[in-house]
Motif scaffolding. Structure first.
Motif, PDB file in Angstrom:
ATOM      1  N   SER A  12      55.233  34.974  43.025  1.00  0.00           N
ATOM      2  CA  SER A  12      55.320  35.376  41.655  1.00  0.00           C
ATOM      3  C   SER A  12      53.845  34.544  40.928  1.00  0.00           C
ATOM      4  O   SER A  12      53.442  33.550  41.481  1.00  0.00           O
ATOM      5  CB  SER A  12      56.274  34.854  40.646  1.00  0.00           C
ATOM      6  N   PRO A  13      53.457  35.112  39.792  1.00  0.00           N
ATOM      7  CA  PRO A  13      52.245  34.386  39.424  1.00  0.00           C
ATOM      8  C   PRO A  13      52.655  33.201  38.660  1.00  0.00           C
ATOM      9  O   PRO A  13      51.606  32.172  38.851  1.00  0.00           O
ATOM     10  CB  PRO A  13      51.778  35.508  38.233  1.00  0.00           C
ATOM     11  N   ALA A  14      53.899  33.073  38.188  1.00  0.00           N
ATOM     12  CA  ALA A  14      54.183  31.604  37.504  1.00  0.00           C
ATOM     13  C   ALA A  14      54.240  30.538  38.666  1.00  0.00           C
ATOM     14  O   ALA A  14      53.535  29.287  38.681  1.00  0.00           O
ATOM     15  CB  ALA A  14      55.544  31.584  37.047  1.00  0.00           C
ATOM     16  N   PHE A  15      54.641  30.952  39.924  1.00  0.00           N
ATOM     17  CA  PHE A  15      54.753  30.060  41.143  1.00  0.00           C
ATOM     18  C   PHE A  15      53.368  29.845  41.613  1.00  0.00           C
ATOM     19  O   PHE A  15      53.066  28.780  42.086  1.00  0.00           O
ATOM     20  CB  PHE A  15      55.773  30.447  42.164  1.00  0.00           C
ATOM     21  N   LEU A  16      52.594  30.805  41.524  1.00  0.00           N
ATOM     22  CA  LEU A  16      51.005  30.594  42.393  1.00  0.00           C
ATOM     23  C   LEU A  16      50.283  29.666  41.354  1.00  0.00           C
ATOM     24  O   LEU A  16      49.704  28.960  41.999  1.00  0.00           O
ATOM     25  CB  LEU A  16      50.397  32.064  42.192  1.00  0.00           C
ATOM     26  N   LYS A  17      50.676  29.617  39.739  1.00  0.00           N
ATOM     27  CA  LYS A  17      49.860  28.704  39.257  1.00  0.00           C
ATOM     28  C   LYS A  17      50.353  27.443  39.301  1.00  0.00           C
ATOM     29  O   LYS A  17      49.444  26.701  39.469  1.00  0.00           O
ATOM     30  CB  LYS A  17      50.382  29.221  37.727  1.00  0.00           C
ATOM     31  N   ARG A  18      51.638  27.350  39.584  1.00  0.00           N
ATOM     32  CA  ARG A  18      51.999  25.905  39.934  1.00  0.00           C
ATOM     33  C   ARG A  18      51.730  25.260  41.377  1.00  0.00           C
ATOM     34  O   ARG A  18      51.251  23.913  41.852  1.00  0.00           O
ATOM     35  CB  ARG A  18      53.497  25.817  39.832  1.00  0.00           C
ATOM     36  N   VAL A  19      51.899  26.144  42.373  1.00  0.00           N
ATOM     37  CA  VAL A  19      51.561  25.643  44.019  1.00  0.00           C
ATOM     38  C   VAL A  19      49.877  25.567  43.954  1.00  0.00           C
ATOM     39  O   VAL A  19      49.791  24.684  44.985  1.00  0.00           O
ATOM     40  CB  VAL A  19      52.097  26.717  44.767  1.00  0.00           C
ATOM     41  N   ILE A  38      48.503  38.100  36.245  1.00  0.00           N
ATOM     42  CA  ILE A  38      48.002  37.151  36.938  1.00  0.00           C
ATOM     43  C   ILE A  38      46.904  36.682  36.002  1.00  0.00           C
ATOM     44  O   ILE A  38      45.855  37.398  35.827  1.00  0.00           O
ATOM     45  CB  ILE A  38      47.701  37.163  38.430  1.00  0.00           C
ATOM     46  N   SER A  39      46.501  35.310  35.829  1.00  0.00           N
ATOM     47  CA  SER A  39      45.515  34.883  35.091  1.00  0.00           C
ATOM     48  C   SER A  39      44.408  34.877  35.973  1.00  0.00           C
ATOM     49  O   SER A  39      44.390  34.532  37.249  1.00  0.00           O
ATOM     50  CB  SER A  39      45.794  33.487  34.325  1.00  0.00           C
ATOM     51  N   ASP A  40      43.039  34.957  35.134  1.00  0.00           N
ATOM     52  CA  ASP A  40      41.837  34.771  35.964  1.00  0.00           C
ATOM     53  C   ASP A  40      41.878  33.355  36.635  1.00  0.00           C
ATOM     54  O   ASP A  40      41.353  33.360  37.942  1.00  0.00           O
ATOM     55  CB  ASP A  40      40.646  34.966  35.072  1.00  0.00           C
ATOM     56  N   LEU A  41      42.193  32.598  36.175  1.00  0.00           N
ATOM     57  CA  LEU A  41      42.230  31.039  36.654  1.00  0.00           C
ATOM     58  C   LEU A  41      42.966  31.191  38.083  1.00  0.00           C
ATOM     59  O   LEU A  41      42.370  30.314  39.082  1.00  0.00           O
ATOM     60  CB  LEU A  41      42.820  30.015  35.875  1.00  0.00           C
ATOM     61  N   VAL A  42      44.255  31.662  38.135  1.00  0.00           N
ATOM     62  CA  VAL A  42      45.082  31.540  39.266  1.00  0.00           C
ATOM     63  C   VAL A  42      44.236  32.517  40.319  1.00  0.00           C
ATOM     64  O   VAL A  42      44.173  32.281  41.565  1.00  0.00           O
ATOM     65  CB  VAL A  42      46.371  32.334  39.050  1.00  0.00           C
ATOM     66  N   LYS A  48      39.550  31.077  46.119  1.00  0.00           N
ATOM     67  CA  LYS A  48      38.719  29.590  46.627  1.00  0.00           C
ATOM     68  C   LYS A  48      39.684  28.997  47.610  1.00  0.00           C
ATOM     69  O   LYS A  48      39.003  28.680  48.579  1.00  0.00           O
ATOM     70  CB  LYS A  48      38.554  28.617  45.422  1.00  0.00           C
ATOM     71  N   SER A  49      40.891  28.645  47.551  1.00  0.00           N
ATOM     72  CA  SER A  49      41.644  28.177  48.554  1.00  0.00           C
ATOM     73  C   SER A  49      41.893  29.000  49.687  1.00  0.00           C
ATOM     74  O   SER A  49      41.908  28.392  50.698  1.00  0.00           O
ATOM     75  CB  SER A  49      42.905  27.761  47.781  1.00  0.00           C
ATOM     76  N   PHE A  50      42.306  30.086  49.501  1.00  0.00           N
ATOM     77  CA  PHE A  50      42.833  31.085  50.825  1.00  0.00           C
ATOM     78  C   PHE A  50      41.756  31.987  51.306  1.00  0.00           C
ATOM     79  O   PHE A  50      41.966  32.451  52.227  1.00  0.00           O
ATOM     80  CB  PHE A  50      44.033  31.927  50.099  1.00  0.00           C
ATOM     81  N   GLY A  51      40.644  32.073  50.782  1.00  0.00           N
ATOM     82  CA  GLY A  51      39.491  32.983  51.071  1.00  0.00           C
ATOM     83  C   GLY A  51      39.825  34.376  50.834  1.00  0.00           C
ATOM     84  O   GLY A  51      39.204  35.146  51.754  1.00  0.00           O
ATOM     85  N   LYS A  52      40.844  34.729  50.136  1.00  0.00           N
ATOM     86  CA  LYS A  52      41.152  36.143  50.333  1.00  0.00           C
ATOM     87  C   LYS A  52      41.404  36.592  48.766  1.00  0.00           C
ATOM     88  O   LYS A  52      41.686  35.557  47.969  1.00  0.00           O
ATOM     89  CB  LYS A  52      42.429  36.628  50.707  1.00  0.00           C
ATOM     90  N   ASN A  53      41.325  37.760  48.447  1.00  0.00           N
ATOM     91  CA  ASN A  53      41.874  38.387  47.211  1.00  0.00           C
ATOM     92  C   ASN A  53      43.329  38.552  47.190  1.00  0.00           C
ATOM     93  O   ASN A  53      43.934  38.492  48.154  1.00  0.00           O
ATOM     94  CB  ASN A  53      41.304  39.723  46.778  1.00  0.00           C
TER      95      ASN A  53
END
Length: 170
Positions: A12-19, A38-42, A48-53
């Motif tokens: 979920s977007p909330a989990f992604l924001k935290r992880v 999903i926020s633009d920051l996430v 940046k971290s995963f290399g994928k959209n």
């Protein structure tokens, strides 16, 4: 290539924001997200971290999958599955395939229990799901503009504005 990946995260977007703060996932991971905006920051941190959209799913518990998109940013357009069709209901409830209005979806994936009989602008009758989402539809893609209903999502949780208002009045 968004389909060349080593691992998949469904979240979920909330989990992604935290992880994202933990930085525990490796590059070349496909991220699938559903449950809220999903926020633009996430979006930026995942890429940046995963290399994928991120592949984002638009749907609900009641409807299941309605549309999807690979997210470059919040302005990325949604596409419906090939077996489905998007329409919009204008202010006079004329149902057309282009413009701004309430989202109407003709899809075999949505239960008949929540579909309504609707008449398209060309007089064809179909059974479709009439959402509470305001969208702009153009050439089979849609942009979410907001909600017309009184249920919204905050941190992936449904919140009834009517209930919230009644509690604040007490």
């Amino acid at each position: 290539n968004d389909f060349d990946f080593d691992k998949i995260i469904v979240s979920s977007p909330a989990f992604l924001k935290r992880v994202m703060l933990l930085n525990i996932f490796k590059h070349n991971t496909l991220t699938i997200s559903a449950g809220g905006a999903i926020s633009d920051l996430v979006i930026e941190n995942v890429k940046k971290s995963f290399g994928k959209n991120i592949f984002e799913i638009f749907g609900s518990t009641e409807t299941g999958f309605m549309a999807g998109r690979f997210v470059e940013n919040q302005a990325s357009l949604w596409r419906c599955p090939v077996e489905s069709n998007f329409y919009v209901a204008s202010e006079d409830f004329t149902i057309v395939d282009k413009g701004i209005g309430v989202l109407v979806i003709d899809s075999p994936y949505i239960s008949d229990d929540i579909k309504k009989d609707v008449v398209l602008a060309d007089s064809r009758k179909i059974r479709a799901f009439v959402s509470e989402d305001l969208v702009e539809l153009n050439n089979g893609t849609l942009k979410l503009l907001g909600r017309i209903g009184r249920v919204i999502k905050i941190e992936d949780n449904r919140v009834s504005l009517d209930y919230l208002q009644s509690q604040l009045i007490k």
